[in-house]
Design a protein around this motif. Structure first.
Motif, PDB file in Angstrom:
ATOM      1  N   LEU A   8       0.824  -1.203   0.000  1.00  0.00           N
ATOM      2  CA  LEU A   8       0.000   0.000   0.000  1.00  0.00           C
ATOM      3  C   LEU A   8       0.860   1.256   0.000  1.00  0.00           C
ATOM      4  O   LEU A   8       1.989   1.255   0.492  1.00  0.00           O
ATOM      5  CB  LEU A   8      -0.921   0.022   1.220  1.00  0.00           C
ATOM      6  CG  LEU A   8      -2.004  -1.057   1.282  1.00  0.00           C
ATOM      7  CD1 LEU A   8      -2.729  -0.992   2.615  1.00  0.00           C
ATOM      8  CD2 LEU A   8      -2.982  -0.911   0.123  1.00  0.00           C
ATOM      9  N   GLU A  72      -7.134   2.173  -3.532  1.00  0.00           N
ATOM     10  CA  GLU A  72      -6.702   0.896  -2.961  1.00  0.00           C
ATOM     11  C   GLU A  72      -6.676   0.963  -1.441  1.00  0.00           C
ATOM     12  O   GLU A  72      -7.110   0.028  -0.754  1.00  0.00           O
ATOM     13  CB  GLU A  72      -5.322   0.535  -3.516  1.00  0.00           C
ATOM     14  CG  GLU A  72      -4.806  -0.807  -3.044  1.00  0.00           C
ATOM     15  CD  GLU A  72      -3.437  -1.129  -3.614  1.00  0.00           C
ATOM     16  OE1 GLU A  72      -3.157  -2.319  -3.840  1.00  0.00           O
ATOM     17  OE2 GLU A  72      -2.636  -0.199  -3.832  1.00  0.00           O
ATOM     18  N   THR A  76      -9.213  -1.145   1.025  1.00  0.00           N
ATOM     19  CA  THR A  76      -8.666  -1.987   2.100  1.00  0.00           C
ATOM     20  C   THR A  76      -9.290  -1.618   3.434  1.00  0.00           C
ATOM     21  O   THR A  76      -9.641  -2.486   4.240  1.00  0.00           O
ATOM     22  CB  THR A  76      -7.139  -1.815   2.169  1.00  0.00           C
ATOM     23  OG1 THR A  76      -6.563  -2.181   0.905  1.00  0.00           O
ATOM     24  CG2 THR A  76      -6.538  -2.685   3.265  1.00  0.00           C
ATOM     25  N   LEU A  80     -11.360  -4.083   5.916  1.00  0.00           N
ATOM     26  CA  LEU A  80     -10.936  -4.304   7.305  1.00  0.00           C
ATOM     27  C   LEU A  80     -12.044  -3.921   8.285  1.00  0.00           C
ATOM     28  O   LEU A  80     -12.187  -4.552   9.341  1.00  0.00           O
ATOM     29  CB  LEU A  80      -9.673  -3.497   7.595  1.00  0.00           C
ATOM     30  CG  LEU A  80      -8.396  -3.960   6.885  1.00  0.00           C
ATOM     31  CD1 LEU A  80      -7.235  -3.020   7.191  1.00  0.00           C
ATOM     32  CD2 LEU A  80      -8.039  -5.391   7.294  1.00  0.00           C
TER      33      LEU A  80
END
Length: 285
Positions: A8, A72, A76, A80
């Motif tokens: 990341l 991105e 994510t 999560l």
């Protein structure tokens, strides 16, 4: 051509997963203030950029690619925050999974599609290219005019509204990991606002870029109205004074004034309807 690194751009950590916050994060992905919007806006501005130098195209491509990394990161973060989301709607009295999801404040696209199956989430506990209401991003807010100055002003507005949303999302959570992610993304919004304004300055600032397009001959404008603010009060009272009602214009080419808006044309009179137009016979002269 583009290259991808599996790591990341900046760490994304969630200390306390929150499905409701996952829904809020979707606005930053696929809302009109979100990262898909600016990413696509910068790409299309770059791909259509025409100039003697490629530096503006190169800058736009670099920033658009950076925005892919932001998408991105946020995708994510959504995943999560859905780590512990239930795959079934178990609340007593919930007759429908979608109703239960809405009552619980969660996004129906993140929840099982109906009570009939009660198995997997429709997105597999993942983000999707849409906003916090589940509407897909449709590109209607991507602005790429082919005029570098117009595009830069659009980009300032996009980054400004994006930063407003980012600050609101920062304030909407106490999760340390999420706040750390937002501190990075807000900082990048600051830089992007500054870089678009820097391009405008490099083009000559307001005096050099306005009015857009500056390639249209100024003398062909109606000189009586090009710096006049129209007052529209029914009683003819003047509008409140402001920077836009008096003094030199920002482009240095005129002086602001106030004109009471009045009809300058005549009442439109149209000809009769055509016989083949499907109108009533009384309309056909």
């Amino acid at each position: 051509m583009y290259y991808h690194d599996k790591r990341l751009q900046y760490p994304v950590k969630v200390d306390s997963p929150d499905p409701i916050y996952a829904r809020m994060l979707q606005q930053a992905i696929g809302g009109i203030e979100g990262e898909i919007r600016v990413c696509m806006q910068y790409f299309f501005q770059a791909w259509g950029n025409r100039a003697p130098t490629t530096k503006y195209r190169d800058m736009l491509l670099a920033t658009a690619t950076e925005e892919l990394g932001h998408i991105e990161m946020l995708a994510t973060a959504v995943a999560l925050n859905l780590e512990n989301a239930p795959t079934k709607v178990q609340e007593a009295g919930a007759a429908d999974a979608i109703v239960g999801a809405i009552m619980g404040g969660e996004n129906p696209r993140h929840i099982a599609e109906g009570m009939l199956h009660k198995t997997l989430l429709s997105t597999g506990m993942a983000a999707f290219p849409g906003n916090s209401d589940g509407l897909p991003f449709d590109m209607s807010h991507v602005y790429a005019s082919g005029n570098i100055a117009a595009d830069m002003y659009c980009n300032v507005a996009a980054e400004s509204t994006g930063r407003v949303l980012a600050v609101r999302l920062y304030n909407a959570t106490n999760d340390a990991g999420m706040r750390d992610m937002w501190s990075f993304l807000i900082a990048r919004d600051t830089m992007h606002q500054q870089q678009w304004l820097a391009v405008i300055e490099e083009l000559g600032g307001h005096a050099g870029t306005l009015p857009i397009p500056n390639s249209f001959p100024h003398e062909k404008e109606n000189q009586k109205f090009n710096y006049a603010f129209f007052g529209t009060s029914a009683d003819g009272s003047p509008p409140p004074a402001g920077r836009w009602t008096q003094g030199p214009s920002l482009d240095g080419k005129g002086t602001f004034s106030v004109v009471q808006n009045q009809p300058m044309g005549e009442e439109p009179v149209l000809g009769p309807a055509r016989p083949d137009s499907g109108a009533e016979s009384q309309q056909i002269g």
